[in-house]
Design a protein around this motif. Structure first.
Motif, PDB file in Angstrom:
ATOM      1  N   ASP A   1      89.276  76.029  52.081  1.00 30.11           N
ATOM      2  CA  ASP A   1      89.317  76.586  50.375  1.00 30.11           C
ATOM      3  C   ASP A   1      88.937  75.283  49.523  1.00 30.11           C
ATOM      4  O   ASP A   1      88.450  75.539  48.365  1.00 30.11           O
TER       5      ASP A   1
ATOM      6  N   ARG B   1      85.056  74.628  49.121  1.00 27.00           N
ATOM      7  CA  ARG B   1      84.445  75.378  48.160  1.00 27.00           C
ATOM      8  C   ARG B   1      84.675  75.005  46.626  1.00 27.00           C
ATOM      9  O   ARG B   1      83.602  74.966  45.988  1.00 27.00           O
TER      10      ARG B   1
ATOM     11  N   GLU C   1      89.180  80.256  39.016  1.00 26.72           N
ATOM     12  CA  GLU C   1      89.390  81.431  39.541  1.00 26.72           C
ATOM     13  C   GLU C   1      89.329  81.438  41.239  1.00 26.72           C
ATOM     14  O   GLU C   1      89.945  82.248  41.873  1.00 26.72           O
ATOM     15  N   MET C   2      88.740  80.708  41.728  1.00 27.53           N
ATOM     16  CA  MET C   2      88.276  80.450  43.309  1.00 27.53           C
ATOM     17  C   MET C   2      89.639  79.667  43.866  1.00 27.53           C
ATOM     18  O   MET C   2      89.675  79.318  45.020  1.00 27.53           O
ATOM     19  N   HIS C   3      90.374  79.183  42.996  1.00 31.08           N
ATOM     20  CA  HIS C   3      91.554  78.168  43.733  1.00 31.08           C
ATOM     21  C   HIS C   3      92.567  79.019  44.259  1.00 31.08           C
ATOM     22  O   HIS C   3      93.077  80.185  43.838  1.00 31.08           O
ATOM     23  N   PRO C   4      92.885  78.673  45.432  1.00 34.70           N
ATOM     24  CA  PRO C   4      93.640  79.557  46.381  1.00 34.70           C
ATOM     25  C   PRO C   4      95.135  79.570  45.840  1.00 34.70           C
ATOM     26  O   PRO C   4      95.996  80.544  46.196  1.00 34.70           O
TER      27      PRO C   4
END
Lengths: 260, 245
Positions: free
Chosen positions: A128, A131, A174-177
Motif C-alpha cells: 500500500d 502505490r 484517496e488511496m491512503h489505506p
C-alpha cells in the motif's frame, strides 16, 4: 539567450550574449547574465538540484526546471528563449505569482486517520505504501499546472479546476489505506476532475517522473465513475443500504493524533 | 498567443491523424462492403462475430435473413465504443483532431473549454462497460483463430492463421492493459493487505497498462492488416502461404 524582462503584463524578450562553460545548466547562464549584464533580473531559485521546484520556466517554449536543463542539449549558436511560466500572473521577469496553488491546496480536506489498532499502533503494509509513495515525490514545481491547457489557455476555468498537482495530492489521500475522508464528490464538483481530458502533458513535463495521468488522474476518474456515473455500482449501493446494518467495529475509537 | 516551441511538435498529431484517419476510412469501407470478408478458414476480425443468417460464416445467426446489409454494422459499435472511450485514444484524438491542445504548451484551438464535464463527453465515463462488451467479443476472435489452423480437418499453419493469432493476442493485450480493467481487478481498493489475488491481478494489469499505448496502436494496425490480407485472398489478388500437416 533571450530572457523575458518586464513586470505585470508588459515586457519583451531581451537578448544577452555570455560565454558558457562545460556542464552549465540554463539556470547557471541566467545567473551569469544576472552577474554580468542585468543585476536587476528577477529569478526564483533555491537548490539547483531539481528538488526544490523553484526555478520553473519555459525554455524554448517547453515548461522545464532551469536547473535541470543542460546547455549541452542545445546546438552551438542556437538562440535559447527563457520565459516565465504562462499560467500564473507575472510579478517580474521570470518570477510569477503562484498563490493560485496555495489557495487550491487549502480546499483539500486533510488526512483523517482510522482509529488505532488495539495495541495503540497504526499499520500500513508495504504494497500500500508503494502505490502512494510515487505521489509523495512531488516537489511542487507547478510545471504540471503550467502546462495544463485547462487553466493555461482558459483563465475562466481557474475557479472550478484545481489542476494536476492537486489531483496527485488527492490521489495520495484517496488511496491512503488509513485515511477515512471521502473526497470523491469534492474531486468531481469542486476540483473539476471532469475538465481533464487526459492529454498527459502534466506527465510529460513532470521532473520527478510521476505518472500523473495514469496513476493519479485516471484512477481518480474511475473512482468518481463508480461513485457518480456507474448505474450498476449505484444499484449495488442502493441494495446494500436496504440490507442489514453492518456490525459495529470491534476496535474502540481512540484519540486521534493532533495533526496528520 | 504565439507558441515559443520550435521543435516538431506538429509531427505527432499529424501522424495520429494519418494513421487513425486511414484506419477509420478503411474500416468504414471494409465494414460496409459486405463481401470478401471470409476465405476458408479465415474470417475477418471486422466481421466477427457474424450474427446474421446471411453471413458467409455465421457464428450465432440470431439475426434473420431479412438483414441484407453488412453483418459488420451490427457489431462494430462494441469495438468502436471501446476504442473511442479508451483513455489512451482520448489523449490522442483530443490532441490530433480537437486540438485541445494539439501538443503540450501549444494553445488550444477553441476559446472555451469544458472538457468531459458535459454531454456527449460525459459518456466517456462508461468506458468500463465498453471494456466488458469488447472482452466478450474477444472470445469469438479466439475461436476464429482456433479455426484458422484447421484446414479441412487437418492442422496447418498459414500466413492468415499467424495474422489472426497475432491479431487476437494484440487485442487481448490491449484489453488486459486497459485502465478501467486495472481499476476493476483491484485498483479500487485502498489497501491490498488481505487481498493478495486482487493485488497480484492489479500488479499484472499495472505492468501491461504501462504499455497500453503500444498495445493500442499495434492492435489497431494489425486488425486492419488482417482484414486486408483476407480481403485480398478472397479477391484472388494474393495466394495464402500455408503448411498443412
Amino acid at each position: 539567450m533571450k530572457i523575458w524582462r518586464g513586470e505585470g503584463s508588459a515586457g519583451e524578450h531581451v537578448e544577452y550574449v555570455v560565454p558558457i562553460d562545460a556542464g552549465m545548466v540554463v539556470l547557471d547562464v541566467v545567473h551569469r547574465i544576472q552577474a554580468t549584464h542585468a543585476p536587476d533580473l528577477a529569478v526564483r531559485w533555491n537548490c539547483k538540484a531539481g528538488k526544490c521546484g523553484s526555478c520553473s520556466a519555459e525554455v524554448n517554449g517547453a515548461p522545464k526546471l532551469m536547473c535541470m536543463t543542460r546547455m549541452s542539449e542545445f546546438a552551438t549558436g542556437e538562440a535559447i528563449t527563457v520565459s516565465p511560466v504562462r499560467t500564473f500572473p507575472l510579478i517580474k521577469d521570470l518570477v510569477t505569482d503562484v498563490s493560485f496553488n496555495y489557495e487550491k491546496a487549502k480546499t483539500i480536506p486533510p488526512f483523517k486517520p482510522k482509529p488505532k489498532d488495539p495495541d495503540g499502533k497504526r499499520r500500513m503494509y508495504q504494497e500500500d505504501v508503494d502505490r502512494v509513495q510515487e505521489f509523495h515525490k512531488c516537489i511542487e514545481c507547478f510545471l504540471c499546472q503550467d502546462v495544463c491547457h485547462v487553466i493555461r489557455d482558459h483563465e475562466e476555468n481557474k475557479p472550478s479546476f484545481s489542476g494536476p498537482r492537486f489531483f496527485v495530492r488527492l490521489a495520495a489521500l484517496e488511496m491512503h489505506p488509513l485515511d477515512t475522508n471521502d473526497r470523491l464528490d469534492l474531486i468531481r464538483a469542486k476540483h473539476g476532475l471532469g475538465f481533464c481530458n487526459i492529454t498527459k502533458c502534466c506527465t510529460e513535463v513532470c521532473p520527478e517522473d510521476i505518472h500523473i495521468t495514469d496513476n493519479a488522474i485516471i484512477p481518480l476518474k474511475e473512482r468518481v465513475v463508480t461513485a457518480q456515473y456507474d448505474p450498476i455500482a449505484w444499484a449495488l449501493r442502493r441494495i446494500r443500504r436496504t440490507g442489514p446494518a453492518l456490525p459495529a467495529p470491534s476496535v474502540p475509537p481512540s484519540k486521534e493524533p493532533p495533526s496528520a | 498567443m504565439v507558441p515559443e516551441r520550435r521543435d516538431l511538435w506538429w509531427l505527432e498529431p499529424l501522424v495520429i491523424v494519418v494513421v487513425l484517419g486511414t484506419f477509420v476510412l478503411y474500416s468504414v469501407y471494409a465494414g460496409l462492403a459486405n463481401a470478401n470478408y471470409f476465405y476458408e478458414p479465415y474470417l475477418s476480425p471486422l466481421y466477427s462475430p457474424c450474427i446474421t443468417a446471411n453471413c458467409v460464416h455465421p457464428h450465432l445467426p440470431i439475426v434473420g435473413s431479412y438483414w441484407n446489409l453488412s453483418p459488420a454494422i451490427l457489431i462494430v459499435a462494441f469495438p468502436l465504443a471501446f476504442r473511442v472511450t479508451c483513455y489512451y485514444y482520448r489523449r490522442s484524438y483530443y490532441r490530433a483532431f480537437f486540438w485541445a491542445p494539439p501538443a503540450c504548451a501549444i494553445p488550444d484551438a477553441r476559446k472555451s473549454y469544458a472538457g468531459e464535464t458535459r454531454f456527449p463527453f460525459l459518456i466517456q465515463n462508461l468506458h468500463r462497460y465498453a471494456l466488458i462488451f469488447a472482452t466478450l467479443l474477444l472470445a469469438f476472435l479466439w475461436w476464429d483463430t482456433f479455426l484458422a489452423f484447421n484446414f479441412n480437418g487437418r492442422f496447418g499453419i498459414g500466413l492468415g492463421s499467424l495474422l489472426l493469432l497475432t491479431n487476437v493476442v494484440l487485442l487481448s493485450g490491449y484489453s488486459a492493459s486497459c485502465h478501467s480493467l486495472r481499476y476493476l481487478v483491484g485498483g479500487y481498493l485502498d489497501s491490498f493487505h488481505r487481498a493478495s489475488l486482487r493485488y497480484r491481478l492489479w500488479s499484472w494489469a499495472n505492468w501491461l497498462n504501462a504499455r497500453h499505448a503500444r498495445w493500442a496502436w499495434a492492435s489497431l494496425v494489425v486488425v486492419g492488416l488482417t482484414d486486408l490480407y483476407i480481403r485480398l485472398l478472397s479477391m484472388g489478388v494474393l495466394t495464402d502461404l500455408r503448411i498443412v500437416f
